[in-house]
Design a protein around this motif. Structure first.
Motif, PDB file in Angstrom:
ATOM      1  N   VAL A   9      41.872  28.381  39.761  1.00  0.00           N
ATOM      2  CA  VAL A   9      43.230  28.097  39.291  1.00  0.00           C
ATOM      3  C   VAL A   9      43.774  26.963  40.148  1.00  0.00           C
ATOM      4  CG1 VAL A   9      45.544  28.993  38.924  1.00  0.00           C
ATOM      5  CG2 VAL A   9      43.561  30.482  38.596  1.00  0.00           C
ATOM      6  N   HIS A  10      44.065  25.843  39.498  1.00  0.00           N
ATOM      7  CA  HIS A  10      44.508  24.651  40.217  1.00  0.00           C
ATOM      8  C   HIS A  10      46.032  24.565  40.284  1.00  0.00           C
ATOM      9  CE1 HIS A  10      40.420  23.009  40.181  1.00  0.00           C
ATOM     10  NE2 HIS A  10      40.336  23.342  38.903  1.00  0.00           N
ATOM     11  N   ARG A  11      46.473  23.655  41.086  1.00  0.00           N
ATOM     12  CA  ARG A  11      47.898  23.328  41.126  1.00  0.00           C
ATOM     13  C   ARG A  11      48.342  22.893  39.722  1.00  0.00           C
ATOM     14  NH1 ARG A  11      50.399  18.467  44.908  1.00  0.00           N
ATOM     15  NH2 ARG A  11      52.566  18.611  44.167  1.00  0.00           N
ATOM     16  N   GLY A  12      49.439  23.476  39.247  1.00  0.00           N
ATOM     17  CA  GLY A  12      49.937  23.132  37.918  1.00  0.00           C
ATOM     18  C   GLY A  12      49.416  24.047  36.822  1.00  0.00           C
ATOM     19  N   ASP A  13      48.646  25.088  37.197  1.00  0.00           N
ATOM     20  CA  ASP A  13      48.136  26.034  36.208  1.00  0.00           C
ATOM     21  C   ASP A  13      49.057  27.254  36.114  1.00  0.00           C
ATOM     22  OD1 ASP A  13      46.013  24.417  35.725  1.00  0.00           O
ATOM     23  OD2 ASP A  13      44.510  25.683  36.707  1.00  0.00           O
ATOM     24  N   VAL A  14      49.137  27.818  34.913  1.00  0.00           N
ATOM     25  CA  VAL A  14      49.884  29.046  34.702  1.00  0.00           C
ATOM     26  C   VAL A  14      48.877  30.171  34.489  1.00  0.00           C
ATOM     27  CG1 VAL A  14      50.103  28.623  32.218  1.00  0.00           C
ATOM     28  CG2 VAL A  14      51.712  30.162  33.346  1.00  0.00           C
ATOM     29  N   VAL A  15      49.177  31.349  35.034  1.00  0.00           N
ATOM     30  CA  VAL A  15      48.228  32.466  35.027  1.00  0.00           C
ATOM     31  C   VAL A  15      48.910  33.734  34.518  1.00  0.00           C
ATOM     32  CG1 VAL A  15      46.531  33.749  36.370  1.00  0.00           C
ATOM     33  CG2 VAL A  15      47.249  31.478  37.135  1.00  0.00           C
ATOM     34  N   TYR A  16      48.184  34.473  33.683  1.00  0.00           N
ATOM     35  CA  TYR A  16      48.631  35.809  33.280  1.00  0.00           C
ATOM     36  C   TYR A  16      47.817  36.838  34.054  1.00  0.00           C
ATOM     37  CZ  TYR A  16      48.413  40.159  30.592  1.00  0.00           C
ATOM     38  OH  TYR A  16      48.408  41.477  30.225  1.00  0.00           O
ATOM     39  N   TYR A  17      48.507  37.786  34.723  1.00  0.00           N
ATOM     40  CA  TYR A  17      47.863  38.876  35.444  1.00  0.00           C
ATOM     41  C   TYR A  17      48.236  40.189  34.757  1.00  0.00           C
ATOM     42  CZ  TYR A  17      47.753  35.417  39.275  1.00  0.00           C
ATOM     43  OH  TYR A  17      47.582  34.293  40.039  1.00  0.00           O
ATOM     44  N   GLY A  18      47.234  40.909  34.277  1.00  0.00           N
ATOM     45  CA  GLY A  18      47.493  42.199  33.664  1.00  0.00           C
ATOM     46  C   GLY A  18      47.667  43.294  34.702  1.00  0.00           C
TER      47      GLY A  18
ATOM     48  N   TYR B  36      52.571  30.726  38.463  1.00  0.00           N
ATOM     49  CA  TYR B  36      52.404  29.270  38.418  1.00  0.00           C
ATOM     50  C   TYR B  36      52.098  28.786  39.825  1.00  0.00           C
ATOM     51  CZ  TYR B  36      53.495  24.311  37.799  1.00  0.00           C
ATOM     52  OH  TYR B  36      53.433  22.937  37.771  1.00  0.00           O
ATOM     53  N   VAL B  37      51.031  28.018  39.972  1.00  0.00           N
ATOM     54  CA  VAL B  37      50.627  27.504  41.279  1.00  0.00           C
ATOM     55  C   VAL B  37      51.333  26.183  41.557  1.00  0.00           C
ATOM     56  CG1 VAL B  37      48.699  26.710  42.691  1.00  0.00           C
ATOM     57  CG2 VAL B  37      48.390  28.657  41.148  1.00  0.00           C
TER      58      VAL B  37
END
Length: 300
Positions: free
Chosen positions: A53-62, A36-37
């Motif tokens: 990916v902006h502030r407030g974005d959630v990211v999945y990294y494999g 999460y940024v």
């Protein structure tokens, strides 16, 4: 986010703070991660695409190799919280939620954006934003320092919040990573991107026959193993060309091509120009305004 094989003492929850941009970095993950940024912007490079990916974005990294660039927000440093987890961690959490709370999880989502993708990003829901902000407060107070119980509680909460939401890309990728057989397959594949190992050996390491390995590989990556490995090495070389001052021969060697002329030949076949020409003609990475802009006019 640079990782080697996970050790028992490695933390599950980490906050990264970068005061200045260090350019494009190669991140190799041996565990899955949900990020999460909090502040700043992150660029995710995937083939000829650059995702913002902006502030407030959630990211999945494999699991595997990722190419990222983190940028501060004015005077404020780039900040991101990452929850690392293994397939065993996720299985344990899901079993606990099912047995203790009778949580029934559904997942019928499927789309081109997340199908077999090792990177997925989306705007966080209000509930997830609140969760990560609270987690940030805990981290500020060092409440998770060497506290495995606290980390597991927060991880359980995160999994619950994602799994109980409507079906979507982040939920789909999270639940797909519970497949232990697939995790072993992916780990072996990504561990050997820059190792000249015969396909027969890779098949053996994934406990498959050569025919079964090729079939599974094509199902997962849509192309044959040799072509995929060449593609990954060329992509890595392309980022080295625009983010380092290494010579063409050094880059070719680092990306495990047998010799420089062979590297240049494959690069030109894939991108219709030599590595030197690519380095000269692509200053557009300095332009950071695009949401998912192409790095090249030609498709791979």
């Amino acid at each position: 986010m640079q990782e080697s094989a996970p050790q028992a003492e490695e933390p599950m929850i980490v906050k990264y703070v970068e005061k200045t941009s260090t350019g494009i970095e190669t991140k190799t993950l041996s565990r899955y991660a949900i990020g999460y940024v909090l502040h700043g912007t992150q660029f995710l490079y995937d083939g000829d695409k650059r995702r913002v990916v902006h502030r407030g974005d959630v990211v999945y990294y494999g699991i595997g190799r990722h190419y990222v660039e983190s940028l501060p927000e004015g005077p404020h440093p780039f900040e991101q919280i990452l929850f690392y987890y293994t397939q065993e961690d996720l299985q344990r959490v899901l079993a606990h939620l099912n047995v203790t709370y009778r949580l029934k999880i559904t997942n019928s989502h499927s789309c081109e954006a997340c199908r077999n993708s090792s990177l997925v990003a989306t705007e966080a829901s209000t509930v997830l934003r609140t969760f990560f902000q609270n987690t940030n407060n805990y981290l500020k107070e060092c409440n998770f320092h060497r506290d495995e119980t606290a980390e597991n509680i927060k991880m359980t909460e995160l999994v619950y919040l994602i799994a109980s939401q409507e079906d979507g890309c982040i939920k789909n990728r999270l639940l797909c990573s519970v497949d232990s057989v697939q995790e072993v397959f992916e780990q072996v594949i990504y561990d050997h991107v820059f190792k000249p190992v015969p396909i027969e050996v890779l098949a053996e390491k994934t406990h498959r026959s050569l025919t079964s390995f090729k079939k599974e590989f094509r199902r997962h990556f849509q192309i044959p193993p040799h072509k995929w490995y060449v593609q990954q090495r060329l992509r890595h070389s392309r980022l080295l060309l625009i983010s380092t001052t290494k010579s063409i021969s050094e880059i070719g060697n680092e990306c495990t091509f047998p010799n420089t002329s062979h590297y240049i030949k494959l690069f030109k076949r894939a991108y219709h120009m030599t590595p030197a020409a690519y380095r000269q003609q692509h200053p557009m990475l300095i332009d950071r305004s695009g949401e998912s802009e192409p790095l090249m006019a030609q498709a791979e």
